[in-house]
Design an enzyme around this catalytic site. Structure first.
Site, PDB file in Angstrom:
ATOM      1  N   ARG A  41      49.534  27.156  15.179  1.00  0.00           N
ATOM      2  CA  ARG A  41      48.289  26.547  15.652  1.00  0.00           C
ATOM      3  C   ARG A  41      48.234  26.459  17.176  1.00  0.00           C
ATOM      4  NH1 ARG A  41      45.504  25.971  11.526  1.00  0.00           N
ATOM      5  NH2 ARG A  41      46.561  25.739   9.525  1.00  0.00           N
ATOM      6  N   HIS A  71      54.252  37.264  11.848  1.00  0.00           N
ATOM      7  CA  HIS A  71      52.822  36.956  11.807  1.00  0.00           C
ATOM      8  C   HIS A  71      52.412  36.304  13.132  1.00  0.00           C
ATOM      9  CE1 HIS A  71      48.929  35.826  10.336  1.00  0.00           C
ATOM     10  NE2 HIS A  71      49.200  36.126   9.074  1.00  0.00           N
ATOM     11  N   TYR A  74      47.511  31.941  13.776  1.00  0.00           N
ATOM     12  CA  TYR A  74      46.138  32.003  13.248  1.00  0.00           C
ATOM     13  C   TYR A  74      45.083  31.808  14.320  1.00  0.00           C
ATOM     14  CZ  TYR A  74      48.184  30.806   8.693  1.00  0.00           C
ATOM     15  OH  TYR A  74      48.916  30.780   7.545  1.00  0.00           O
ATOM     16  N   HIS A 111      45.615  38.818  12.358  1.00  0.00           N
ATOM     17  CA  HIS A 111      44.245  38.796  11.835  1.00  0.00           C
ATOM     18  C   HIS A 111      43.340  39.401  12.897  1.00  0.00           C
ATOM     19  CE1 HIS A 111      45.209  35.106   9.063  1.00  0.00           C
ATOM     20  NE2 HIS A 111      45.954  36.167   8.802  1.00  0.00           N
ATOM     21  N   GLU A 146      45.679  42.971   9.404  1.00  0.00           N
ATOM     22  CA  GLU A 146      45.623  42.431   8.044  1.00  0.00           C
ATOM     23  C   GLU A 146      44.208  42.566   7.475  1.00  0.00           C
ATOM     24  OE1 GLU A 146      47.386  38.567   7.539  1.00  0.00           O
ATOM     25  OE2 GLU A 146      46.637  38.364   5.495  1.00  0.00           O
ATOM     26  N   ASP A 180      46.471  42.250   1.989  1.00  0.00           N
ATOM     27  CA  ASP A 180      46.655  40.937   1.373  1.00  0.00           C
ATOM     28  C   ASP A 180      45.887  40.941   0.049  1.00  0.00           C
ATOM     29  OD1 ASP A 180      46.077  38.138   0.694  1.00  0.00           O
ATOM     30  OD2 ASP A 180      46.888  37.621   2.660  1.00  0.00           O
ATOM     31  N   HIS A 183      43.098  38.400  -0.176  1.00  0.00           N
ATOM     32  CA  HIS A 183      41.986  38.733   0.722  1.00  0.00           C
ATOM     33  C   HIS A 183      41.157  39.903   0.200  1.00  0.00           C
ATOM     34  CE1 HIS A 183      44.290  36.885   4.426  1.00  0.00           C
ATOM     35  NE2 HIS A 183      44.084  36.018   3.449  1.00  0.00           N
ATOM     36  N   HIS A 215      50.771  41.437   1.543  1.00  0.00           N
ATOM     37  CA  HIS A 215      50.822  39.987   1.362  1.00  0.00           C
ATOM     38  C   HIS A 215      50.448  39.749  -0.089  1.00  0.00           C
ATOM     39  CE1 HIS A 215      50.219  38.620   5.830  1.00  0.00           C
ATOM     40  NE2 HIS A 215      51.423  39.086   5.581  1.00  0.00           N
ATOM     41  N   ASP A 228      39.129  33.012   0.825  1.00  0.00           N
ATOM     42  CA  ASP A 228      40.486  32.947   1.378  1.00  0.00           C
ATOM     43  C   ASP A 228      41.207  31.641   1.066  1.00  0.00           C
ATOM     44  OD1 ASP A 228      42.842  33.448   2.626  1.00  0.00           O
ATOM     45  OD2 ASP A 228      42.036  33.548   4.669  1.00  0.00           O
ATOM     46  N   HIS A 230      44.578  30.810  -1.041  1.00  0.00           N
ATOM     47  CA  HIS A 230      45.675  31.414  -1.814  1.00  0.00           C
ATOM     48  C   HIS A 230      46.065  30.513  -2.980  1.00  0.00           C
ATOM     49  CE1 HIS A 230      47.132  33.639   2.071  1.00  0.00           C
ATOM     50  NE2 HIS A 230      45.843  33.757   1.872  1.00  0.00           N
ATOM     51  N   GLU A 260      52.668  34.445   0.302  1.00  0.00           N
ATOM     52  CA  GLU A 260      52.105  33.377   1.160  1.00  0.00           C
ATOM     53  C   GLU A 260      51.401  32.372   0.263  1.00  0.00           C
ATOM     54  OE1 GLU A 260      49.440  36.084   3.270  1.00  0.00           O
ATOM     55  OE2 GLU A 260      50.529  35.595   5.096  1.00  0.00           O
TER      56      GLU A 260
HETATM   57 ZN    ZN Z   1      44.746  34.213   3.597  1.00  0.00          ZN
HETATM   58 FE    FE Z   2      47.879  37.126   4.396  1.00  0.00          FE
HETATM   59 FE    FE Z   3      47.571  36.315   7.505  1.00  0.00          FE
END
Ligand code: ZN
Ligand code: FE
Ligand code: FE
Length: 276
Positions: A41, A71, A74, A111, A146, A180, A183, A215, A228, A230, A260
């Site tokens: 974050r 990764h 975000y 992303h 991704e 993913d 996704h 993913h 989105d 999971h 994930e």
């Molecule tokens: Zn996601």
């Molecule tokens: Fe992912």
């Molecule tokens: Fe991701």
């Protein structure tokens, strides 16, 4: 030579450093893993201890791990309308490229971002511009775009958008894609019911040779929901059998599969066992 091993792992906390992640991975039956290169974050990064990174590299070799899939945070938005936000993404990702060289030859997933009303074409241009600024011919890391769920103004929920970004990147051999499963289903590709069709579509639009990692997530929402969220494997709309089919699909052999799902370590251990 084609690698037909199954590489399964999950997202791990990087708090204890590199070697600790390798040990945690082994303790849950994983032979790959994902981690955030910096606070997911806030964007701050801890200093890397060279001996710690070297110890992990030795472990990866000795235990025959697949590629790791780091990764990016975000919070990065390479196609924000604000220049300061795009510039922050540039700074964080350039720094990450240097940091990734302490564990050479692995993957770095990000992303593509949200165009926040600028339009998808403008977003695609900005993402490619950023990649053209950060990629270096001498780097050993492959950067992965991704595939996204298409929540809000997210870029990269259509294979065509990913292809357009890739087409604009000069050092294209440094680029790949991470698919993913949650996704793509949320984006409207029915990977649970017809994985062959979705992979054929991926191959037609992007080229399967560009697919470097998966993913592996179930989804709380139905096909095409653009949400989105999971779910644990078998507790969502894709289902355990469908996900197992994807993980064991002959066209996806050798790719690192990263969970994930909302789990603690023991939950990941169970999912790895169940899917392997
Ligand atoms: Zn996601
Ligand atoms: Fe992912
Ligand atoms: Fe991701």
């Amino acid at each position: 030579m084609k690698d037909n091993n199954i590489y399964m792992g999950c997202h791990l906390s990087s708090t204890g450093g590199f070697r600790a992640m390798g040990e945690t991975a082994l303790s849950i039956g994983a032979n790959t893993f994902a981690f955030f290169t910096r606070n997911p974050r806030g964007g701050k990064a801890k200093d890397i201890v060279p001996e710690d990174a070297a110890a992990l590299c030795e472990m990866l070799r000795a235990e025959k791990f697949g590629k790791l899939v780091a990764h990016a945070p975000y919070t990065l938005n390479p196609c924000s309308a604000k220049e300061s936000v795009r510039e922050f993404a540039f700074m964080a990702m350039s720094d990450d490229m240097i940091r990734m060289e302490s564990v050479p030859g692995n993957y770095y997933n990000f992303h593509p971002g949200s165009h926040v009303g600028q339009g998808v074409e403008k977003g695609i241009k900005q993402i490619a511009e950023l990649l053209n600024r950060i990629l270096r011919p001498e780097q050993t890391t492959t950067v992965l775009l991704e595939t996204m769920a298409g929540k809000g103004s997210e870029v990269g929920s259509r294979f065509e958008e990913i292809r357009e970004i890739l087409d604009r990147v000069e050092l294209s051999d440094k680029m790949g894609v991470c698919l993913d499963t949650c996704h793509v289903s949320d984006a409207g590709y029915d990977i649970a019911a017809d994985p062959d069709k979705v992979l054929a579509e991926f191959d037609k639009v992007i080229g399967l040779e560009k697919l470097k990692a998966l993913h592996v997530n179930d989804s709380m929402n139905p096909l095409g929901s653009h949400k989105d969220r999971h779910a644990r494997i078998g507790e969502g709309t894709l289902g355990c059998e469908a996900i197992r089919r994807i993980v064991h699909h002959p066209k996806l052999a050798g790719l690192p599969c990263i969970l994930e799902t909302p789990n603690e370590l023991d939950g990941y251990a169970k999912e790895i066992k169940m899917l392997k």
